[in-house]
Design a protein around this motif. Structure first.
Motif, PDB file in Angstrom:
ATOM      1  N   ILE A 204      30.506  75.435  67.255  1.00  0.00           N
ATOM      2  CA  ILE A 204      29.844  75.075  68.510  1.00  0.00           C
ATOM      3  C   ILE A 204      30.168  73.610  68.770  1.00  0.00           C
ATOM      4  O   ILE A 204      29.833  72.751  67.952  1.00  0.00           O
ATOM      5  N   GLN A 205      30.810  73.324  69.884  1.00  0.00           N
ATOM      6  CA  GLN A 205      31.334  71.986  70.111  1.00  0.00           C
ATOM      7  C   GLN A 205      30.466  71.192  71.081  1.00  0.00           C
ATOM      8  O   GLN A 205      30.238  71.602  72.217  1.00  0.00           O
ATOM      9  N   PHE A 206      29.993  70.054  70.600  1.00  0.00           N
ATOM     10  CA  PHE A 206      29.238  69.114  71.425  1.00  0.00           C
ATOM     11  C   PHE A 206      30.011  67.801  71.523  1.00  0.00           C
ATOM     12  O   PHE A 206      30.740  67.425  70.602  1.00  0.00           O
ATOM     13  N   THR A 207      29.831  67.127  72.643  1.00  0.00           N
ATOM     14  CA  THR A 207      30.395  65.797  72.823  1.00  0.00           C
ATOM     15  C   THR A 207      29.267  64.799  73.015  1.00  0.00           C
ATOM     16  O   THR A 207      28.368  65.017  73.830  1.00  0.00           O
ATOM     17  N   MET A 208      29.296  63.721  72.260  1.00  0.00           N
ATOM     18  CA  MET A 208      28.270  62.700  72.343  1.00  0.00           C
ATOM     19  C   MET A 208      28.539  61.792  73.542  1.00  0.00           C
ATOM     20  O   MET A 208      29.647  61.275  73.689  1.00  0.00           O
ATOM     21  N   ILE A 209      27.528  61.629  74.403  1.00  0.00           N
ATOM     22  CA  ILE A 209      27.683  60.743  75.562  1.00  0.00           C
ATOM     23  C   ILE A 209      26.552  59.721  75.563  1.00  0.00           C
ATOM     24  O   ILE A 209      25.475  59.949  75.020  1.00  0.00           O
ATOM     25  N   ASN A 210      26.808  58.578  76.172  1.00  0.00           N
ATOM     26  CA  ASN A 210      25.855  57.468  76.121  1.00  0.00           C
ATOM     27  C   ASN A 210      24.687  57.635  77.086  1.00  0.00           C
ATOM     28  O   ASN A 210      23.585  57.165  76.816  1.00  0.00           O
ATOM     29  N   GLU A 211      24.933  58.280  78.233  1.00  0.00           N
ATOM     30  CA  GLU A 211      23.883  58.470  79.227  1.00  0.00           C
ATOM     31  C   GLU A 211      23.762  59.936  79.586  1.00  0.00           C
ATOM     32  O   GLU A 211      24.763  60.663  79.625  1.00  0.00           O
ATOM     33  N   ASN A 212      22.551  60.352  79.873  1.00  0.00           N
ATOM     34  CA  ASN A 212      22.319  61.740  80.251  1.00  0.00           C
ATOM     35  C   ASN A 212      22.924  62.016  81.625  1.00  0.00           C
ATOM     36  O   ASN A 212      23.090  61.101  82.439  1.00  0.00           O
ATOM     37  N   LEU A 213      23.263  63.278  81.882  1.00  0.00           N
ATOM     38  CA  LEU A 213      23.769  63.653  83.195  1.00  0.00           C
ATOM     39  C   LEU A 213      22.622  63.564  84.210  1.00  0.00           C
ATOM     40  O   LEU A 213      21.453  63.775  83.857  1.00  0.00           O
ATOM     41  N   PRO A 214      22.922  63.281  85.476  1.00  0.00           N
ATOM     42  CA  PRO A 214      21.888  62.780  86.407  1.00  0.00           C
ATOM     43  C   PRO A 214      20.857  63.779  86.925  1.00  0.00           C
ATOM     44  O   PRO A 214      19.762  63.382  87.292  1.00  0.00           O
ATOM     45  N   VAL A 215      21.179  65.067  86.959  1.00  0.00           N
ATOM     46  CA  VAL A 215      20.266  66.030  87.581  1.00  0.00           C
ATOM     47  C   VAL A 215      19.635  66.926  86.519  1.00  0.00           C
ATOM     48  O   VAL A 215      20.344  67.538  85.706  1.00  0.00           O
ATOM     49  N   THR A 216      18.309  66.999  86.524  1.00  0.00           N
ATOM     50  CA  THR A 216      17.583  67.895  85.633  1.00  0.00           C
ATOM     51  C   THR A 216      17.366  69.225  86.341  1.00  0.00           C
ATOM     52  O   THR A 216      16.792  69.269  87.436  1.00  0.00           O
ATOM     53  N   VAL A 217      17.817  70.317  85.730  1.00  0.00           N
ATOM     54  CA  VAL A 217      17.674  71.659  86.304  1.00  0.00           C
ATOM     55  C   VAL A 217      16.685  72.446  85.453  1.00  0.00           C
ATOM     56  O   VAL A 217      16.806  72.488  84.224  1.00  0.00           O
ATOM     57  N   ILE A 218      15.707  73.062  86.110  1.00  0.00           N
ATOM     58  CA  ILE A 218      14.713  73.905  85.434  1.00  0.00           C
ATOM     59  C   ILE A 218      14.832  75.307  86.018  1.00  0.00           C
ATOM     60  O   ILE A 218      14.799  75.484  87.242  1.00  0.00           O
ATOM     61  N   ILE A 219      15.009  76.297  85.153  1.00  0.00           N
ATOM     62  CA  ILE A 219      15.183  77.676  85.612  1.00  0.00           C
ATOM     63  C   ILE A 219      14.186  78.571  84.890  1.00  0.00           C
ATOM     64  O   ILE A 219      14.131  78.587  83.654  1.00  0.00           O
ATOM     65  N   GLN A 220      13.415  79.322  85.668  1.00  0.00           N
ATOM     66  CA  GLN A 220      12.357  80.190  85.143  1.00  0.00           C
ATOM     67  C   GLN A 220      12.787  81.648  85.218  1.00  0.00           C
ATOM     68  O   GLN A 220      13.314  82.091  86.239  1.00  0.00           O
ATOM     69  N   ASN A 221      12.606  82.377  84.112  1.00  0.00           N
ATOM     70  CA  ASN A 221      12.824  83.824  84.123  1.00  0.00           C
ATOM     71  C   ASN A 221      11.515  84.508  83.733  1.00  0.00           C
ATOM     72  O   ASN A 221      11.045  84.395  82.603  1.00  0.00           O
ATOM     73  N   LYS A 222      10.905  85.200  84.680  1.00  0.00           N
ATOM     74  CA  LYS A 222       9.589  85.798  84.446  1.00  0.00           C
ATOM     75  C   LYS A 222       9.663  87.043  83.577  1.00  0.00           C
ATOM     76  O   LYS A 222       8.699  87.403  82.913  1.00  0.00           O
ATOM     77  N   GLU A 223      10.814  87.732  83.567  1.00  0.00           N
ATOM     78  CA  GLU A 223      10.922  88.981  82.806  1.00  0.00           C
ATOM     79  C   GLU A 223      10.730  88.759  81.319  1.00  0.00           C
ATOM     80  O   GLU A 223      10.136  89.582  80.623  1.00  0.00           O
ATOM     81  N   ILE A 224      11.268  87.661  80.809  1.00  0.00           N
ATOM     82  CA  ILE A 224      11.091  87.350  79.390  1.00  0.00           C
ATOM     83  C   ILE A 224      10.152  86.156  79.203  1.00  0.00           C
ATOM     84  O   ILE A 224      10.022  85.633  78.103  1.00  0.00           O
ATOM     85  N   ASN A 225       9.533  85.733  80.322  1.00  0.00           N
ATOM     86  CA  ASN A 225       8.558  84.642  80.290  1.00  0.00           C
ATOM     87  C   ASN A 225       9.130  83.408  79.603  1.00  0.00           C
ATOM     88  O   ASN A 225       8.548  82.863  78.658  1.00  0.00           O
ATOM     89  N   LYS A 226      10.270  82.980  80.113  1.00  0.00           N
ATOM     90  CA  LYS A 226      10.943  81.835  79.496  1.00  0.00           C
ATOM     91  C   LYS A 226      11.440  80.886  80.572  1.00  0.00           C
ATOM     92  O   LYS A 226      11.933  81.306  81.617  1.00  0.00           O
ATOM     93  N   SER A 227      11.294  79.596  80.295  1.00  0.00           N
ATOM     94  CA  SER A 227      11.810  78.556  81.175  1.00  0.00           C
ATOM     95  C   SER A 227      12.792  77.706  80.386  1.00  0.00           C
ATOM     96  O   SER A 227      12.515  77.327  79.248  1.00  0.00           O
ATOM     97  N   ILE A 228      13.950  77.445  80.975  1.00  0.00           N
ATOM     98  CA  ILE A 228      14.939  76.605  80.286  1.00  0.00           C
ATOM     99  C   ILE A 228      15.234  75.375  81.151  1.00  0.00           C
ATOM    100  O   ILE A 228      15.033  75.379  82.370  1.00  0.00           O
ATOM    101  N   GLN A 229      15.714  74.341  80.477  1.00  0.00           N
ATOM    102  CA  GLN A 229      15.984  73.080  81.166  1.00  0.00           C
ATOM    103  C   GLN A 229      17.266  72.477  80.614  1.00  0.00           C
ATOM    104  O   GLN A 229      17.551  72.551  79.415  1.00  0.00           O
ATOM    105  N   PHE A 230      18.043  71.862  81.495  1.00  0.00           N
ATOM    106  CA  PHE A 230      19.254  71.153  81.068  1.00  0.00           C
ATOM    107  C   PHE A 230      19.609  70.136  82.140  1.00  0.00           C
ATOM    108  O   PHE A 230      19.040  70.141  83.248  1.00  0.00           O
ATOM    109  N   ASN A 231      20.540  69.257  81.831  1.00  0.00           N
ATOM    110  CA  ASN A 231      20.999  68.255  82.787  1.00  0.00           C
ATOM    111  C   ASN A 231      22.469  68.465  83.109  1.00  0.00           C
ATOM    112  O   ASN A 231      23.246  68.899  82.253  1.00  0.00           O
ATOM    113  N   CYS A 232      22.834  68.153  84.341  1.00  0.00           N
ATOM    114  CA  CYS A 232      24.218  68.367  84.779  1.00  0.00           C
ATOM    115  C   CYS A 232      24.532  67.426  85.941  1.00  0.00           C
ATOM    116  O   CYS A 232      23.675  66.662  86.394  1.00  0.00           O
ATOM    117  N   GLU A 233      25.774  67.507  86.425  1.00  0.00           N
ATOM    118  CA  GLU A 233      26.184  66.763  87.620  1.00  0.00           C
ATOM    119  C   GLU A 233      25.815  67.564  88.862  1.00  0.00           C
ATOM    120  O   GLU A 233      25.669  68.789  88.810  1.00  0.00           O
TER     121      GLU A 233
END
Length: 377
Positions: A204-233
């Motif tokens: 599993i390949q990760f790249t270390m970056i100094n600053e987080n990506l600018p937009v926080t995205v939150i996505i909710q799935n009610k079927e499995i009652n789970k919310s995920i979050q990540f940052n992107c451009e």
């Protein structure tokens, strides 16, 4: 003087090179005339309790109690050690479990797999997790996006598959402090994201970056009652957001699309975030919505997981998705059996297609119910 005072005596612990170990992790053993491991109640007794003759020396031994938890069934193994100058491989042998099956010990706090030649006394740890190889994964952390520098900047480590980004950060805090791990060159998963979401590739390949990506995205799935979050451009597309959401939720993106948080449909998957948000938006929420007309409902230990499917879907595929959502290894599928919740509670082969099962239920039913249970329950 109580016997317990021996475990709290700094001078004694210093002489035995045990200053880095909590007294709670120590075991006191009476050596003569017969070797006896003292209980908590025994430790509250005066030392003179064990004197048989006035002024006779009483021989005690302080051992370290190493606590090992088996990852698959959570059973605990306690091993008293009078000498910590042993390798992890030697400690594995002391568990009396097959090394061909249980190949690794992981740190309890960060879930990192420990090299077999590491010396226990160098780790300053007494709690470990015993794991099988199929319960682990290899990760790569790159310090640069420059492909030509990969060999000099890549760090390989093995972790338990259910470890999180937080565990990786904690294990590598000297290198990663105030930095972020980017995956697939387009998003930074949240710290509670588990590595099992990325098992389709190895390492599993990760790249270390100094600053987080600018937009926080939150996505909710009610079927499995789970919310995920990540940052992107903000240049990322709706289609890619949906792929990431399904990956982090361990779902098949064949059956899902995104809608806005107010249920507005996103019919054009080529749109980017900057096309559908305000120019200065730094956080945006979506819903992950199923497009399927047929569902499987799986009941396991009073948990119900509802997943979209089609008539050609293999039940093996459904069970793998369920086990991922439950944080259980799919390599242990032979531990389970599947029961259709029809009138006869028919046992179903994992290799069947859903179409093979539909005849057991009334026509027109859109949700097919099953029970997944451990064999022997």
């Amino acid at each position: 003087m109580k016997i317990s005072s021996l475990l709290n005596n700094e001078n004694i612990l210093k002489q035995l090179n045990l200053t880095d170990v909590s007294s709670d992790d120590c075991v006191l053993i009476l050596k003569e005339p017969n070797e006896i491991t003292l209980t908590k109640d025994d430790l509250q007794k005066p030392i003179s309790t064990y004197a048989t003759v006035d002024n006779e020396l009483i021989h005690f031994q302080i051992s370290i109690s190493v606590q090992i938890t088996k990852h698959d069934d959570k059973k605990q193994i306690k091993i008293p050690l009078s000498n910590r100058n042993i390798t992890i491989e030697q400690l594995l042998n002391l568990t009396e479990k097959s090394i061909d099956v249980y190949k690794y010990l992981a740190t309890n706090d960060t879930k990192r797999i420990i090299n077999s030649n590491e010396i226990l006394s160098n780790l300053n740890k007494t709690k470990f997790i015993l794991v099988k190889e199929n319960e682990t994964c290899l990760i790569s952390i790159k310090k640069s996006n420059n492909v030509q520098q990969v060999d000099n900047n890549e760090k390989l480590q093995r972790f338990i598959s259910f470890a999180t980004i937080t565990d990786i950060n904690k294990e590598n805090q000297e290198d990663i402090l105030h930095k972020y791990l980017m995956y697939s060159n387009d998003f930074v998963p949240s710290k509670n994201t588990q590595l099992i979401s990325f098992l389709s590739v190895s390492p599993i390949q990760f790249t270390m970056i100094n600053e987080n990506l600018p937009v926080t995205v939150i996505i909710q799935n009610k079927e499995i009652n789970k919310s995920i979050q990540f940052n992107c451009e903000d240049s990322i597309t709706v289609q890619r957001l949906c792929e990431i959401a399904c990956q982090l939720c361990c779902l098949n993106n064949k059956y899902y699309c995104l809608s806005m948080d107010d249920d507005t449909e996103l019919t054009d998957s080529t749109l980017s975030l900057k096309d559908i948000t305000d120019e200065n938006a730094t956080e945006i929420s979506f819903k992950l919505v199923s497009t399927a007309s047929l569902y499987c409902s799986i009941n396991y230990s009073n948990q119900i997981i509802k997943l979209p499917c089609c008539q050609d879907t293999l039940l093996m595929t459904i069970i793998k998705e369920v086990l991922q959502i439950l944080n259980k290894s799919e390599d242990n599928m032979d531990m389970y059996e599947l029961i259709a919740l029809d009138d006869d509670r028919t046992e179903i082969d994992f290799n069947c297609k859903l179409d093979d099962v539909l005849a057991l239920f009334p026509n027109g039913l859109t949700t097919i119910s099953f029970e997944l249970k451990n064999k022997g329950d």
